[in-house]
Design an enzyme around this catalytic site. Structure first.
Site, PDB file in Angstrom:
ATOM      1  N   ASN A  27       0.805  -1.218   0.000  1.00  0.00           N
ATOM      2  CA  ASN A  27       0.000   0.000   0.000  1.00  0.00           C
ATOM      3  C   ASN A  27       0.839   1.270   0.000  1.00  0.00           C
ATOM      4  OD1 ASN A  27      -2.241  -1.550  -0.101  1.00  0.00           O
ATOM      5  ND2 ASN A  27      -2.931  -1.167   2.001  1.00  0.00           N
ATOM      6  N   ASP A 120     -10.499  -4.757  -5.016  1.00  0.00           N
ATOM      7  CA  ASP A 120     -11.046  -5.768  -4.112  1.00  0.00           C
ATOM      8  C   ASP A 120     -12.557  -5.781  -4.154  1.00  0.00           C
ATOM      9  OD1 ASP A 120      -8.688  -6.786  -3.159  1.00  0.00           O
ATOM     10  OD2 ASP A 120      -8.498  -5.218  -1.651  1.00  0.00           O
TER      11      ASP A 120
HETATM   12  C1  UD1 Z   1      -6.543   1.914   1.715  1.00  0.00           C
HETATM   13  C2  UD1 Z   1      -5.854   0.584   1.561  1.00  0.00           C
HETATM   14  C3  UD1 Z   1      -6.748  -0.539   2.062  1.00  0.00           C
HETATM   15  C4  UD1 Z   1      -7.162  -0.262   3.487  1.00  0.00           C
HETATM   16  C5  UD1 Z   1      -7.792   1.120   3.596  1.00  0.00           C
HETATM   17  C6  UD1 Z   1      -8.121   1.531   5.016  1.00  0.00           C
HETATM   18  C7  UD1 Z   1      -4.504   0.875  -0.416  1.00  0.00           C
HETATM   19  C8  UD1 Z   1      -4.246   0.477  -1.810  1.00  0.00           C
HETATM   20  N1  UD1 Z   1      -5.572   0.352   0.147  1.00  0.00           N
HETATM   21  O1  UD1 Z   1      -7.706   1.889   0.896  1.00  0.00           O
HETATM   22  O2  UD1 Z   1      -6.019  -1.760   2.000  1.00  0.00           O
HETATM   23  O3  UD1 Z   1      -8.119  -1.227   3.879  1.00  0.00           O
HETATM   24  O4  UD1 Z   1      -6.881   2.109   3.084  1.00  0.00           O
HETATM   25  O5  UD1 Z   1      -7.006   1.467   5.812  1.00  0.00           O
HETATM   26  O6  UD1 Z   1      -3.738   1.610   0.180  1.00  0.00           O
HETATM   27  N2  UD1 Z   1     -14.415   6.508   1.420  1.00  0.00           N
HETATM   28  C9  UD1 Z   1     -15.434   7.292   0.923  1.00  0.00           C
HETATM   29  N3  UD1 Z   1     -15.145   8.222  -0.019  1.00  0.00           N
HETATM   30  C10 UD1 Z   1     -13.875   8.410  -0.488  1.00  0.00           C
HETATM   31  C11 UD1 Z   1     -12.842   7.607   0.017  1.00  0.00           C
HETATM   32  C12 UD1 Z   1     -13.140   6.660   0.964  1.00  0.00           C
HETATM   33  O7  UD1 Z   1     -16.587   7.164   1.324  1.00  0.00           O
HETATM   34  O8  UD1 Z   1     -13.673   9.278  -1.339  1.00  0.00           O
HETATM   35  C13 UD1 Z   1     -14.717   5.511   2.459  1.00  0.00           C
HETATM   36  C14 UD1 Z   1     -14.453   4.090   1.962  1.00  0.00           C
HETATM   37  O9  UD1 Z   1     -15.552   3.564   1.288  1.00  0.00           O
HETATM   38  C15 UD1 Z   1     -14.198   3.391   3.276  1.00  0.00           C
HETATM   39  C16 UD1 Z   1     -13.457   4.452   4.112  1.00  0.00           C
HETATM   40  O10 UD1 Z   1     -13.800   5.684   3.506  1.00  0.00           O
HETATM   41  O11 UD1 Z   1     -15.415   3.083   3.905  1.00  0.00           O
HETATM   42  C17 UD1 Z   1     -11.958   4.274   4.162  1.00  0.00           C
HETATM   43  O12 UD1 Z   1     -11.429   4.265   2.860  1.00  0.00           O
HETATM   44  P1  UD1 Z   1      -9.937   4.728   2.536  1.00  0.00           P
HETATM   45  O13 UD1 Z   1      -9.211   5.049   3.803  1.00  0.00           O
HETATM   46  O14 UD1 Z   1      -9.994   5.765   1.491  1.00  0.00           O
HETATM   47  O15 UD1 Z   1      -9.318   3.408   1.944  1.00  0.00           O
HETATM   48  P2  UD1 Z   1      -8.504   3.228   0.592  1.00  0.00           P
HETATM   49  O16 UD1 Z   1      -7.538   4.354   0.435  1.00  0.00           O
HETATM   50  O17 UD1 Z   1      -9.434   2.926  -0.511  1.00  0.00           O
END
Ligand code: UD1
Length: 422
Positions: A27, A120
């Site tokens: 990540n 995923d």
């Molecule tokens: C990253 C990691 C993933 C990990 C996650 C949380 C990578 C490639 N993946 O994913 O393995 O599980 O962090 O630690 O680094 N959300 C929204 N809107 C947005 C962005 C996010 O609603 O614009 C929500 C998502 O649906 C989720 C939560 O916020 O419920 C956390 O997501 P986020 O921290 O952004 O995870 P990722 O960056 O996608």
């Protein structure tokens, strides 16, 4: 391309003993590769894991005009003066982290066309916070035909308040802000160690960033960045996987290169369950001599227990003494692997974002399916102590995030092999 006909076969083999070398964090590596787009020249990234997703990110960068080469765990990215700011669907659909090119492309080119991400298979994963943050800096987005097009002739530093400390949104905004005019402040920023690693890489490139690892990150925009060398931070999720392996199979493992300071909450939780874990000059040492005690588990953004640890904790609770209640606070659909564990005899009841896991004395080997990277790896570790043979199909998901999980586990005494399915 991954071979979809491969499966992993695991049989019980008793306690584990030995050392596993922890690779660079998936990540982080993926985001660092995306960040390289911000500066022309030759970037050298060390400690990059040899996993499928890194291959996909390399292909994505190449499709934009970069030259990417790999020698062992070193990836060299030659970023040309002119890049094509388009991330095509065929590549973006392969891995969710591809959205990390959006911020760098806007920062560097003032325009970006990125297909909507895949990745995923757990719940909806929106990018509204990425877009809103970039809009605050002046970008304008439109969506058509499965692509987001962003335009940002002049990115201007601003205060961005995230509704939730999203890892991906924090990274995209931070990367774009490095080349914006003026000062950007990200509040309620994600604090994961991988954010710190990205800030360190950007800092080497000439960016001015403070506060990474805290909830307020301040980025002072600069005119240009330059290509540099950087070593990727160790993978705390991979380390957690091998901790779960020793928790389930018993025995003693050293995780060379692991960073205990990045895993405090997990180490505390595993200690509560009865594992002995201590920092080691090499990384981390873990020992399990008896059945673990169940504990409740609740996932939270860092420094809370990572959602990526959860499948391993659930696998451990399946065999622990007592009942553990697991609460998922980040991703709604992240319990699909539970059905697979149940096929192995686990006693788990799910209700909304909770799972009640009642420990059983033994699991029994069964044919199961890997739905995503961590869920697949959790099935592998659960199988280490299951009676008979477990066959894990769709193991290509596991290869997206693990470099040689089969070789690593075999080297410490596990009975696991990769087979072709007819
Ligand atoms: C990253 C990691 C993933 C990990 C996650 C949380 C990578 C490639 N993946 O994913 O393995 O599980 O962090 O630690 O680094 N959300 C929204 N809107 C947005 C962005 C996010 O609603 O614009 C929500 C998502 O649906 C989720 C939560 O916020 O419920 C956390 O997501 P986020 O921290 O952004 O995870 P990722 O960056 O996608």
């Amino acid at each position: 391309m991954p071979d979809l006909r491969q499966a992993l076969v695991v049989r019980p083999a008793g306690p584990l003993a030995g050392t596993v070398a922890i690779n660079g964090a998936k990540n982080s590596a993926l985001k660092l590769m995306a960040a390289s787009l911000l500066a022309p020249g030759i970037h050298t990234l060390h400690n990059v894991p040899a996993i499928t997703d890194v291959g996909f990110m390399g292909q994505l960068l190449e499709s934009m005009g970069c030259s990417v080469s790999t020698a062992g765990s070193t990836v060299t990215i030659d970023v040309p003066g002119d890049i094509s700011p388009v991330a095509p669907y065929e590549l973006v659909e392969q891995f969710r982290a591809s959205i990390a090119v959006l911020g760098p492309l806007l920062g560097r080119c003032g325009t970006a066309q990125v297909a909507l991400p895949g990745g995923d298979d757990f719940g909806p994963r929106p990018i509204d916070m990425h877009l809103r943050g970039l809009e605050t800096l002046g970008a304008v987005f439109s969506t058509a035909h499965g692509y987001i097009t962003g335009q940002a002739d002049n990115l201007l530093g601003e205060r961005v308040l995230l509704e939730f400390p999203s890892v991906g949104a924090t990274e995209n905004i931070m990367m774009a802000a490095t080349l914006a005019k003026g000062v950007t402040t990200i509040e309620n920023a994600a604090r994961e160690p991988e954010i710190g690693d990205l800030a360190a890489y950007l800092g080497r490139m000439g960016a001015t960033i403070s506060g990474a690892g805290t909830a307020t990150i301040v980025i002072e925009g600069v005119e240009q960045l330059s290509a540099v060398d950087h070593t990727v931070v160790p993978d705390r999720i991979e380390a957690a996987t091998y901790l779960a392996a020793v928790a389930i199979a018993g025995g003693e493992l050293t995780l060379a290169g692991a960073r205990p300071d990045h895993m405090d909450m997990l180490i505390q939780k595993l200690g509560d369950m009865g594992m002995r874990i201590s920092p080691d000059p090499d990384g981390l040492w873990a020992y399990v001599g008896s059945r673990l005690r169940s504990q409740d588990v609740s996932t939270l953004p860092y420094p809370g227990l990572a959602t990526d640890y959860k499948p391993f904790l659930v696998a451990m609770l399946c065999l622990a003494d007592g009942v553990g209640i697991v609460t998922e606070n980040l991703f709604s659909g992240r319990f699909r692997y539970v059905d697979e564990l149940k096929r192995m005899g686990a006693d788990i009841r799910t209700e909304g974002h909770h799972a009640v896991v009642r420990g059983v004395p033994r699991l029994s080997g069964a044919p199961v399916k890997a739905h995503d990277i961590r869920a697949g790896a959790a099935l592998v570790v659960a199988a280490l102590a299951a009676d008979g043979e477990t066959v894990i199909t769709e193991s290509q998901h596991i290869d997206r995030g693990y470099e040689d999980i089969v070789g690593n586990l075999r080297a410490v005494g596990a009975d696991i092999e990769r087979v072709q399915i007819r």
